[in-house]
Design a protein around this motif. Structure first.
Motif, PDB file in Angstrom:
ATOM      1  N   THR A   1     -13.632  29.268  13.319  1.00  0.00           N
ATOM      2  CA  THR A   1     -12.853  28.893  14.492  1.00  0.00           C
ATOM      3  C   THR A   1     -12.114  27.563  14.340  1.00  0.00           C
ATOM      4  OG1 THR A   1     -14.806  27.855  15.472  1.00  0.00           O
ATOM      5  CG2 THR A   1     -14.365  30.165  16.046  1.00  0.00           C
ATOM      6  N   SER A   2     -12.143  26.974  13.177  1.00  0.00           N
ATOM      7  CA  SER A   2     -11.477  25.693  12.961  1.00  0.00           C
ATOM      8  C   SER A   2      -9.961  25.854  12.934  1.00  0.00           C
ATOM      9  CB  SER A   2     -11.924  25.076  11.638  1.00  0.00           C
ATOM     10  OG  SER A   2     -13.276  24.722  11.696  1.00  0.00           O
ATOM     11  N   VAL A   3      -9.269  24.781  13.310  1.00  0.00           N
ATOM     12  CA  VAL A   3      -7.816  24.759  13.259  1.00  0.00           C
ATOM     13  C   VAL A   3      -7.354  23.518  12.503  1.00  0.00           C
ATOM     14  CG1 VAL A   3      -7.484  26.070  15.394  1.00  0.00           C
ATOM     15  CG2 VAL A   3      -7.636  23.587  15.485  1.00  0.00           C
ATOM     16  N   MET A   4      -6.217  23.645  11.876  1.00  0.00           N
ATOM     17  CA  MET A   4      -5.603  22.531  11.175  1.00  0.00           C
ATOM     18  C   MET A   4      -4.913  21.656  12.220  1.00  0.00           C
ATOM     19  SD  MET A   4      -3.163  22.927   7.852  1.00  0.00           S
ATOM     20  CE  MET A   4      -4.157  24.303   7.306  1.00  0.00           C
ATOM     21  N   THR A   5      -5.055  20.333  12.076  1.00  0.00           N
ATOM     22  CA  THR A   5      -4.530  19.456  13.113  1.00  0.00           C
ATOM     23  C   THR A   5      -3.400  18.545  12.656  1.00  0.00           C
ATOM     24  OG1 THR A   5      -6.236  17.820  12.642  1.00  0.00           O
ATOM     25  CG2 THR A   5      -6.698  19.422  14.391  1.00  0.00           C
ATOM     26  N   GLY A   6      -2.969  18.639  11.416  1.00  0.00           N
ATOM     27  CA  GLY A   6      -1.875  17.772  10.991  1.00  0.00           C
ATOM     28  C   GLY A   6      -1.316  18.152   9.636  1.00  0.00           C
ATOM     29  N   ASN A   7      -0.152  17.605   9.344  1.00  0.00           N
ATOM     30  CA  ASN A   7       0.515  17.889   8.070  1.00  0.00           C
ATOM     31  C   ASN A   7      -0.258  17.333   6.880  1.00  0.00           C
ATOM     32  OD1 ASN A   7       2.465  19.060   9.622  1.00  0.00           O
ATOM     33  ND2 ASN A   7       4.120  17.737   8.962  1.00  0.00           N
ATOM     34  N   TYR A   8      -1.086  16.308   7.100  1.00  0.00           N
ATOM     35  CA  TYR A   8      -1.886  15.778   6.002  1.00  0.00           C
ATOM     36  C   TYR A   8      -2.873  16.845   5.524  1.00  0.00           C
ATOM     37  CZ  TYR A   8       0.058  11.328   7.478  1.00  0.00           C
ATOM     38  OH  TYR A   8       0.914  10.318   7.814  1.00  0.00           O
TER      39      TYR A   8
ATOM     40  N   MET B   1      -6.232  29.099   8.677  1.00  0.00           N
ATOM     41  CA  MET B   1      -5.782  27.861   9.323  1.00  0.00           C
ATOM     42  C   MET B   1      -4.319  27.573   8.982  1.00  0.00           C
ATOM     43  SD  MET B   1      -8.981  25.145   9.295  1.00  0.00           S
ATOM     44  CE  MET B   1      -8.960  24.888   7.538  1.00  0.00           C
ATOM     45  N   LEU B   2      -3.958  27.774   7.720  1.00  0.00           N
ATOM     46  CA  LEU B   2      -2.580  27.540   7.292  1.00  0.00           C
ATOM     47  C   LEU B   2      -1.626  28.505   7.997  1.00  0.00           C
ATOM     48  CD1 LEU B   2      -0.481  26.144   5.486  1.00  0.00           C
ATOM     49  CD2 LEU B   2      -1.070  27.810   3.696  1.00  0.00           C
ATOM     50  N   LYS B   3      -2.027  29.748   8.105  1.00  0.00           N
ATOM     51  CA  LYS B   3      -1.176  30.767   8.724  1.00  0.00           C
ATOM     52  C   LYS B   3      -0.817  30.415  10.165  1.00  0.00           C
ATOM     53  CE  LYS B   3      -1.079  35.674   9.889  1.00  0.00           C
ATOM     54  NZ  LYS B   3      -1.789  36.949   9.798  1.00  0.00           N
ATOM     55  N   TYR B   4      -1.766  29.898  10.922  1.00  0.00           N
ATOM     56  CA  TYR B   4      -1.548  29.651  12.341  1.00  0.00           C
ATOM     57  C   TYR B   4      -1.157  28.210  12.675  1.00  0.00           C
ATOM     58  CZ  TYR B   4      -3.248  34.326  12.983  1.00  0.00           C
ATOM     59  OH  TYR B   4      -3.375  35.681  12.923  1.00  0.00           O
ATOM     60  N   TYR B   5      -1.056  27.371  11.673  1.00  0.00           N
ATOM     61  CA  TYR B   5      -0.687  25.980  11.910  1.00  0.00           C
ATOM     62  C   TYR B   5       0.795  25.873  12.264  1.00  0.00           C
ATOM     63  CZ  TYR B   5       0.208  21.047  11.114  1.00  0.00           C
ATOM     64  OH  TYR B   5       0.592  19.746  11.262  1.00  0.00           O
ATOM     65  N   LYS B   6       1.136  24.963  13.145  1.00  0.00           N
ATOM     66  CA  LYS B   6       2.529  24.691  13.531  1.00  0.00           C
ATOM     67  C   LYS B   6       2.892  23.297  13.022  1.00  0.00           C
ATOM     68  CE  LYS B   6       2.790  28.393  16.168  1.00  0.00           C
ATOM     69  NZ  LYS B   6       2.798  29.588  15.425  1.00  0.00           N
TER      70      LYS B   6
END
Length: 105
Positions: free
Chosen positions: A18-25, A75-80
């Motif tokens: 359930t984790s999400v990516m939170t930044g471009n870093y 995470m990469l797929k759903y990151y904006k």
């Protein structure tokens, strides 16, 4: 931003569905890491959105049994991504490309 913190964030998040990516870093590190793990040639670093799109296209058809890899791909797929492609994003991308122990804390 201390690059190792973004790396550690990805390592920890990779263990949870359930984790999400939170930044471009984080995205920079993930893209470099996935290039290394999947044997993908690194795409040019033009914009964060193009990097994400090129990585997702390159990963199409890639299959792994490792749940951590599956989680970071999701995470990469759903990151904006935003428009930030600064030197630290590039540094984290390089860190991912050179990673020898991807899941070690």
């Amino acid at each position: 931003m201390v690059p190792i913190l973004a790396r550690m964030s990805v390592v920890i998040k990779s263990q949870h569905e359930t984790s999400v990516m939170t930044g471009n870093y984080e995205m920079g590190y993930v893209c470099g890491l996935l290039c290394r793990l999947a044997g993908i040639a690194p795409p040019p670093l033009e914009t964060p959105l193009k990097l994400q799109e090129q990585m997702m296209a390159a990963l199409e058809g890639y299959s792994t049994e490792d749940e951590r890899e599956k989680n970071v791909i999701r995470m990469l797929k759903y990151y904006k991504p935003d428009d930030n492609l600064d030197d630290q994003v590039k540094e984290l991308f390089s860190m991912g490309l050179e990673e020898n122990r991807p899941w070690q804390r």
